[in-house]
Motif scaffolding. Structure first.
Motif, PDB file in Angstrom:
ATOM      1  N   GLY A   1      -8.153 -16.232  -6.170  1.00 48.28           N
ATOM      2  CA  GLY A   1      -8.637 -16.132  -7.535  1.00 48.28           C
ATOM      3  C   GLY A   1      -8.081 -14.875  -8.175  1.00 48.28           C
ATOM      4  N   ALA A   2      -8.465 -14.631  -9.448  1.00 48.50           N
ATOM      5  CA  ALA A   2      -7.940 -13.478 -10.165  1.00 48.50           C
ATOM      6  C   ALA A   2      -8.295 -12.178  -9.448  1.00 48.50           C
ATOM      7  CB  ALA A   2      -8.510 -13.458 -11.583  1.00 48.50           C
TER       8      ALA A   2
ATOM      9  N   CYS B   1      -8.411  -7.853  -1.300  1.00 51.61           N
ATOM     10  CA  CYS B   1      -7.050  -8.137  -0.855  1.00 51.61           C
ATOM     11  C   CYS B   1      -7.095  -8.303   0.657  1.00 51.61           C
ATOM     12  CB  CYS B   1      -6.138  -6.975  -1.247  1.00 51.61           C
ATOM     13  SG  CYS B   1      -4.549  -7.032  -0.412  1.00 51.61           S
ATOM     14  N   SER B   2      -6.795  -9.510   1.139  1.00 50.18           N
ATOM     15  CA  SER B   2      -6.861  -9.791   2.570  1.00 50.18           C
ATOM     16  C   SER B   2      -5.462 -10.115   3.082  1.00 50.18           C
ATOM     17  CB  SER B   2      -7.816 -10.971   2.806  1.00 50.18           C
ATOM     18  OG  SER B   2      -7.934 -11.262   4.184  1.00 50.18           O
TER      19      SER B   2
ATOM     20  N   LEU C   1      -1.060  -4.234  -2.466  1.00 46.29           N
ATOM     21  CA  LEU C   1      -1.424  -3.082  -3.302  1.00 46.29           C
ATOM     22  C   LEU C   1      -0.909  -3.274  -4.732  1.00 46.29           C
ATOM     23  CD1 LEU C   1      -0.906  -0.129  -0.775  1.00 46.29           C
ATOM     24  CD2 LEU C   1      -3.022  -1.367  -1.346  1.00 46.29           C
ATOM     25  N   ALA C   2       0.217  -3.973  -4.884  1.00 50.42           N
ATOM     26  CA  ALA C   2       0.718  -4.272  -6.232  1.00 50.42           C
ATOM     27  C   ALA C   2      -0.244  -5.229  -6.950  1.00 50.42           C
ATOM     28  CB  ALA C   2       2.118  -4.880  -6.152  1.00 50.42           C
ATOM     29  N   ALA C   3      -0.786  -6.216  -6.216  1.00 55.30           N
ATOM     30  CA  ALA C   3      -1.758  -7.144  -6.820  1.00 55.30           C
ATOM     31  C   ALA C   3      -3.012  -6.391  -7.248  1.00 55.30           C
ATOM     32  CB  ALA C   3      -2.114  -8.246  -5.818  1.00 55.30           C
ATOM     33  N   LEU C   4      -3.418  -5.444  -6.429  1.00 54.24           N
ATOM     34  CA  LEU C   4      -4.590  -4.631  -6.768  1.00 54.24           C
ATOM     35  C   LEU C   4      -4.317  -3.821  -8.049  1.00 54.24           C
ATOM     36  CD1 LEU C   4      -6.413  -2.393  -4.110  1.00 54.24           C
ATOM     37  CD2 LEU C   4      -6.584  -2.076  -6.565  1.00 54.24           C
ATOM     38  N   ARG C   5      -3.109  -3.265  -8.129  1.00 58.28           N
ATOM     39  CA  ARG C   5      -2.737  -2.472  -9.302  1.00 58.28           C
ATOM     40  C   ARG C   5      -2.775  -3.348 -10.563  1.00 58.28           C
ATOM     41  NH1 ARG C   5       1.978  -0.760  -7.355  1.00 58.28           N
ATOM     42  NH2 ARG C   5       0.943   0.683  -5.954  1.00 58.28           N
TER      43      ARG C   5
END
Ligand SMILES: [Zn+2]
Length: 306
Positions: A196-197, A172-173, A221-225
């Protein structure tokens, strides 16, 4: 107790350079006598640790200096002491990552080298210490899935490229400068890369302050979750988003960056995720201001974990 890994040999002898190499020693000196922090020297990584991430041709070029163009693809002059220095800095990232698994948190007073690709370096980054550390811990059976939270000013293009063949790795950047084809770009509006995914990017518009940064962080952080739970978080705590940094179009002061760090640490702690952080970029001509950002990260960590 937070263990921070540092060795005087981290400083690659690259001469008068925009990247103030002495900042690493200055940060180590500033935290050495702080309550709750212990500074230790890491072991260097072995060449096989690098070869899990980088091509044999590139690793050999950095070791021997030939071919010179490849050995200098990270854009500073090659010298024979570059090799031992990069083995140590990558060793710092690995030692911090391993220590975080035991203690919950740890730091490397070295960069994460997020512009480094499998077959060449970019943007002062020789070997990608984040992915080298992740791969080494996977090879030892210590972790399965690893997430990188990259809050350097620049887009972490090298880590993103290494995600392509590693579904177990998430990047996550959140960035205010773009970086592509070994060039930094000041404006982030043109899209120069593809998400990407397992690699997501969040651009901050020029002039962004604390609210915009924290909002992007929440989305990151939501994308990581959504991707899933990692066994380890590697946090790239760049000092170059600072408002006086010559590369930064963002409006972030020391307090804002300390709050950024505190939010990351508080999130990892509340989720029970081990976290290791590295320092990354910082180019403000008054190096004491770069050091202050990095020391602020230690203050934030102590406020959460101390
Ligand atoms: Zn940077």
């Amino acid at each position: 107790m937070i263990t921070a890994y540092h060795d005087p040999g981290f400083a690659a002898p690259i001469g008068d350079h925009v990247m103030p190499m002495r900042k690493f020693q200055l940060v180590a000196d500033a935290i050495a006598h702080r309550d709750g922090v212990r500074v230790e020297a890491p072991a260097p990584v072995a060449p096989e640790d690098l070869l899990r991430v980088h091509t044999q041709a590139y690793v050999e070029a950095v070791r021997t200096g030939e071919p010179r163009a490849l050995a200098e693809s990270q854009k500073f002059p090659w010298s024979p002491v570059l090799w031992p220095s990069v083995l140590l800095t990558n060793g710092g990232a690995l030692a911090a990552a391993e220590r975080a698994l035991a203690d919950g948190v740890a730091a490397a007073v070295a960069s994460g080298f997020h512009h480094s690709h499998a077959d060449h370096g970019e943007g002062f980054c020789t070997f990608n210490g984040l992915v080298v550390a992740a791969e080494a811990l996977r090879a030892r059976g210590r972790v399965g899935r690893v997430a990188v939270v990259d809050l350097d000013l620049h887009y972490g293009n090298g880590t993103a490229s290494l995600c392509a063949t590693r579904p177990w790795l998430f990047n996550c950047s959140i960035y205010g400068n773009d970086y592509c084809e070994n060039k930094a770009y000041r404006e982030v509006e043109p899209v120069r890369h593809t998400d990407g995914a397992n690699h997501r990017s969040f651009a901050l518009a020029n002039g962004s302050g604390r609210a915009a940064l924290l909002e992007a962080l929440e989305r990151g952080l939501a994308a990581l979750r959504d991707w899933g739970r990692p066994d380890l978080v590697l946090y790239q705590a760049g000092a170059d988003p600072y408002r006086e940094d010559p590369y930064s179009p963002l409006d972030l002061d020391h307090e804002d960056l300390r709050e950024r760090d505190r939010v990351v640490f508080a999130w990892a702690r509340s989720e029970g995720l081990p976290l290791a952080w590295v320092l990354a970029g910082g180019y403000t001509p008054d190096v004491s201001k770069v050091v202050a950002v990095h020391v602020g990260t230690f203050d934030a960590a102590l406020s959460v974990y101390g």
